[in-house]
Design a protein around this motif. Sequence first.
Motif, PDB file in Angstrom:
ATOM      1  N   CYS A  44       0.827  -1.214   0.000  1.00  0.00           N
ATOM      2  CA  CYS A  44       0.000   0.000   0.000  1.00  0.00           C
ATOM      3  C   CYS A  44       0.857   1.259   0.000  1.00  0.00           C
ATOM      4  CB  CYS A  44      -0.935  -0.005   1.204  1.00  0.00           C
ATOM      5  SG  CYS A  44      -2.050   1.412   1.249  1.00  0.00           S
ATOM      6  N   SER A  46       3.593   1.630  -1.286  1.00  0.00           N
ATOM      7  CA  SER A  46       4.286   1.720  -2.577  1.00  0.00           C
ATOM      8  C   SER A  46       3.323   1.991  -3.735  1.00  0.00           C
ATOM      9  CB  SER A  46       5.055   0.417  -2.845  1.00  0.00           C
ATOM     10  OG  SER A  46       5.972   0.136  -1.817  1.00  0.00           O
ATOM     11  N   TRP A  47       2.120   2.420  -3.438  1.00  0.00           N
ATOM     12  CA  TRP A  47       1.089   2.533  -4.473  1.00  0.00           C
ATOM     13  C   TRP A  47       1.474   3.477  -5.602  1.00  0.00           C
ATOM     14  CZ3 TRP A  47      -2.362   6.640  -5.800  1.00  0.00           C
ATOM     15  CH2 TRP A  47      -2.191   7.824  -5.050  1.00  0.00           C
ATOM     16  N   LYS A  48       2.259   4.516  -5.317  1.00  0.00           N
ATOM     17  CA  LYS A  48       2.744   5.411  -6.367  1.00  0.00           C
ATOM     18  C   LYS A  48       4.102   4.981  -6.891  1.00  0.00           C
ATOM     19  CE  LYS A  48       0.665   9.962  -5.595  1.00  0.00           C
ATOM     20  NZ  LYS A  48       0.969  11.377  -5.220  1.00  0.00           N
ATOM     21  N   LEU A  49       4.932   4.518  -6.002  1.00  0.00           N
ATOM     22  CA  LEU A  49       6.314   4.167  -6.320  1.00  0.00           C
ATOM     23  C   LEU A  49       6.407   2.922  -7.190  1.00  0.00           C
ATOM     24  CD1 LEU A  49       9.408   4.505  -5.709  1.00  0.00           C
ATOM     25  CD2 LEU A  49       9.019   3.050  -3.694  1.00  0.00           C
ATOM     26  N   ASN A  50       5.561   1.930  -6.927  1.00  0.00           N
ATOM     27  CA  ASN A  50       5.673   0.636  -7.589  1.00  0.00           C
ATOM     28  C   ASN A  50       4.282   0.034  -7.769  1.00  0.00           C
ATOM     29  OD1 ASN A  50       6.201  -2.020  -8.365  1.00  0.00           O
ATOM     30  ND2 ASN A  50       7.948  -2.251  -6.988  1.00  0.00           N
ATOM     31  N   ARG A  51       3.636   0.367  -8.877  1.00  0.00           N
ATOM     32  CA  ARG A  51       2.272  -0.108  -9.113  1.00  0.00           C
ATOM     33  C   ARG A  51       2.209  -1.625  -9.249  1.00  0.00           C
ATOM     34  NH1 ARG A  51      -1.900   3.034  -7.765  1.00  0.00           N
ATOM     35  NH2 ARG A  51      -3.187   1.730  -9.119  1.00  0.00           N
ATOM     36  N   GLU A  71      -4.485   6.201  -1.507  1.00  0.00           N
ATOM     37  CA  GLU A  71      -3.787   7.399  -1.046  1.00  0.00           C
ATOM     38  C   GLU A  71      -4.050   7.654   0.438  1.00  0.00           C
ATOM     39  OE1 GLU A  71      -3.162  12.103  -2.309  1.00  0.00           O
ATOM     40  OE2 GLU A  71      -4.766  10.925  -3.224  1.00  0.00           O
ATOM     41  N   LYS A  75      -1.330   7.152   3.649  1.00  0.00           N
ATOM     42  CA  LYS A  75      -0.993   8.247   4.563  1.00  0.00           C
ATOM     43  C   LYS A  75      -1.143   7.808   6.013  1.00  0.00           C
ATOM     44  CE  LYS A  75      -2.089  12.191   1.574  1.00  0.00           C
ATOM     45  NZ  LYS A  75      -3.010  13.339   1.332  1.00  0.00           N
ATOM     46  N   HIS A 111      12.813   5.870  -0.983  1.00  0.00           N
ATOM     47  CA  HIS A 111      11.849   6.837  -1.513  1.00  0.00           C
ATOM     48  C   HIS A 111      11.386   7.800  -0.432  1.00  0.00           C
ATOM     49  CE1 HIS A 111       8.505   8.414  -3.862  1.00  0.00           C
ATOM     50  NE2 HIS A 111       7.679   8.080  -2.885  1.00  0.00           N
TER      51      HIS A 111
END
Length: 245
Positions: A44, A46-51, A71, A75, A111
């Motif tokens: 979760c 890594s949702w932006k970093l590693n789809r 998102e 957070k 990251h």
Amino acid sequence: MSCSCHNYQHTFLSTHEVLNLLEEAINDKKEFSLTRFSHAEVSCLSWKLNRKLFNMMDDFRIYNGFTGSAEHTAKRILKSMKTTNIAGFVRQDDQNKGAFWYESTKSLFHHLNYIPKKICSVWVTHDMIEEQKFWELLYNKKVALIGRRAQEAIPYFQKNHVNVTIALPLEGMQYIEEVYKSLVNNNDWDIALLAAGIPATILTPMLAKSTRRIAIDFGHALDMVIDGESFDFSKLFEQFKNENN
């Protein structure tokens, strides 16, 4: 190639060191939270970093209580990581693709440019229940069990001379605040053991900080207390899917 600047393998606390910190918190009557960040949480975050990594956990999201947006959930998980006293992560030498998840966690730390100060194995609670000291620390304490199998677990804790005073379900993100308020407004517990996937990850440090008590993200250790040597994650997962289809 993965960076080496966020290696964390050498920083792991042993199970005995974690139990010593728990004992210190009990004796000093101070806040203590142990929160574990396993496959679901790292995915979760890594949702932006590693789809690709995020999508790997699609089949397990509901089982893990992941019922909110990526998102918003990420957070809340990150806040938990930065506020918990001890954070559990996958070791490089773990079974079930330990090296893969270790490298994925390292990439996440790189990251975020952040590593928690106190780290232990994500499976530390599995080891804790095998230690007599853990059960001795719970003796004469009022314990709250939170999660899908909380009620079912009561007699197993009673066999270990643990006084379970509260047992509540926590099935999904939408019930975090309800359970939080219930526990914050109830003085009839000293230690909370939470086994509810991502909602437990989020709630554990919140609860410890608000009450100045002890909260442990217990995870499948609760299933292991109930099922003993017959514990089988795949069986539990399939049963959950069948019951929720």
